[in-house]
Design a protein around this motif. Sequence first.
Motif, mmCIF file in Angstrom:
data_model
loop_
_atom_site.group_PDB
_atom_site.id
_atom_site.type_symbol
_atom_site.label_atom_id
_atom_site.label_comp_id
_atom_site.label_asym_id
_atom_site.label_seq_id
_atom_site.Cartn_x
_atom_site.Cartn_y
_atom_site.Cartn_z
ATOM 1 N N ILE A 51 0.813 -1.416 -0.090
ATOM 2 C CA ILE A 51 -0.089 0.030 -0.105
ATOM 3 C C ILE A 51 0.746 1.206 0.078
ATOM 4 C CG2 ILE A 51 -1.851 1.332 1.294
ATOM 5 C CD1 ILE A 51 -2.672 -1.498 2.322
ATOM 6 N N LEU A 52 1.876 1.500 1.185
ATOM 7 C CA LEU A 52 2.508 2.344 0.856
ATOM 8 C C LEU A 52 3.626 2.718 -0.383
ATOM 9 C CD1 LEU A 52 3.649 2.402 4.767
ATOM 10 C CD2 LEU A 52 1.877 4.019 3.677
ATOM 11 N N GLU A 53 4.077 1.627 -0.713
ATOM 12 C CA GLU A 53 4.748 1.788 -2.109
ATOM 13 C C GLU A 53 4.086 1.920 -3.206
ATOM 14 O OE1 GLU A 53 7.065 -1.511 -3.307
ATOM 15 O OE2 GLU A 53 8.399 -1.582 -1.518
ATOM 16 N N ALA A 54 2.745 1.911 -3.205
ATOM 17 C CA ALA A 54 1.709 2.092 -4.256
ATOM 18 C C ALA A 54 1.613 3.838 -4.190
ATOM 19 C CB ALA A 54 0.510 1.651 -4.098
ATOM 20 N N VAL A 55 1.409 4.430 -2.884
ATOM 21 C CA VAL A 55 1.377 5.569 -2.795
ATOM 22 C C VAL A 55 2.621 6.368 -3.132
ATOM 23 C CG1 VAL A 55 0.896 7.244 -0.953
ATOM 24 C CG2 VAL A 55 -0.430 5.300 -0.855
ATOM 25 N N TYR A 56 3.833 5.604 -2.527
ATOM 26 C CA TYR A 56 4.980 6.305 -2.944
ATOM 27 C C TYR A 56 5.292 6.502 -4.406
ATOM 28 C CZ TYR A 56 10.387 6.692 -2.769
ATOM 29 O OH TYR A 56 11.291 7.239 -3.104
ATOM 30 N N GLU A 57 5.157 5.478 -5.028
ATOM 31 C CA GLU A 57 5.245 5.309 -6.640
ATOM 32 C C GLU A 57 4.335 6.830 -7.185
ATOM 33 O OE1 GLU A 57 5.099 1.730 -8.057
ATOM 34 O OE2 GLU A 57 6.692 0.658 -6.673
ATOM 35 N N TYR A 58 3.132 6.474 -6.830
ATOM 36 C CA TYR A 58 1.999 7.421 -7.652
ATOM 37 C C TYR A 58 2.445 8.787 -7.484
ATOM 38 C CZ TYR A 58 -2.163 9.964 -8.655
ATOM 39 O OH TYR A 58 -3.032 11.007 -9.110
ATOM 40 N N PHE A 59 2.888 9.386 -6.137
ATOM 41 C CA PHE A 59 3.040 10.866 -5.934
ATOM 42 C C PHE A 59 4.640 11.275 -6.320
ATOM 43 C CE2 PHE A 59 -0.288 10.548 -3.176
ATOM 44 C CZ PHE A 59 -1.038 11.420 -3.288
ATOM 45 N N TYR A 60 5.674 10.069 -6.383
ATOM 46 C CA TYR A 60 6.845 10.588 -6.861
ATOM 47 C C TYR A 60 6.657 10.589 -8.544
ATOM 48 C CZ TYR A 60 11.877 10.444 -7.489
ATOM 49 O OH TYR A 60 13.081 10.839 -8.099
ATOM 50 N N ASP A 61 6.086 9.679 -9.151
ATOM 51 C CA ASP A 61 5.982 9.769 -10.583
ATOM 52 C C ASP A 61 5.259 11.149 -11.147
ATOM 53 O OD1 ASP A 61 7.310 7.523 -10.911
ATOM 54 O OD2 ASP A 61 5.691 6.021 -11.092
#
Length: 239
Positions: A51-61
């Motif tokens: 879950i946290l990696e998905a949030v991380y990747e979305y906002f970083y991209d």
Amino acid sequence: MTLAPSVLVDIGGFHVTNTFVTTIIVDLIIVVLVLAFRASLSLYPKGIQNILEAVYEYFYDASKEVSGKADIIFPWVTTIFLFVVISNLLGQFPGFETIRFFSSAAGQDGAALCRTPTSDLNVTLALAVISIFMCHFYSVKYTGIKGYIGRFISFKMFPIFMFVGLLEFIGEFTKVISLSCRLFGNLFAGETVMGTVSSMFAFGLPLPFMMLELMVAVIQAVVFAMLTMSFMSIMIEKH
């Protein structure tokens, strides 16, 4: 639900409100999530790491697409999103605002122990002020004093650019109002509707409204974070 948060305890003139209590709870949840994420790091992610990696990747991209300075924007945007989305979702738990707290400050009938932080204009206004302040801070840091002042004061094509600069200056205040009131209005209205419907019909009917509020909770958190991202990316560009 009243417009202002309820005071639970008065400590030396400092009013401890139910939204303040819930804000502390949200902060603790974020700390626990970070520690849990750190403890569960694996090459094959699962559970909370997914879950946290998905949030991380979305906002970083997204930060990388919007601006070349993703490393600057990303931490602020993600932190704001986590705080807002957890605050919004916490208010959807059954019985969240039904636990009463009784004290001299709370009054004879007592007050709800917890209340969604983002349904308090004080909280959303503070978030908006911090977001816009950091936009201006990074603008000064990465474009310089001259470039920053040039956004608002320019003698080129006088008086057209001076008028445009004035509009830009006024626009910074409207950003604060827009960010804070949008989030507050949506959450306060949703909480009020849920409270009214739940008091009239305990079972069945509140379910569609609850599903709608879950969508609003996530959407408003994304909107607040993405607007902050856009404002910050504009302010740190020199042109």
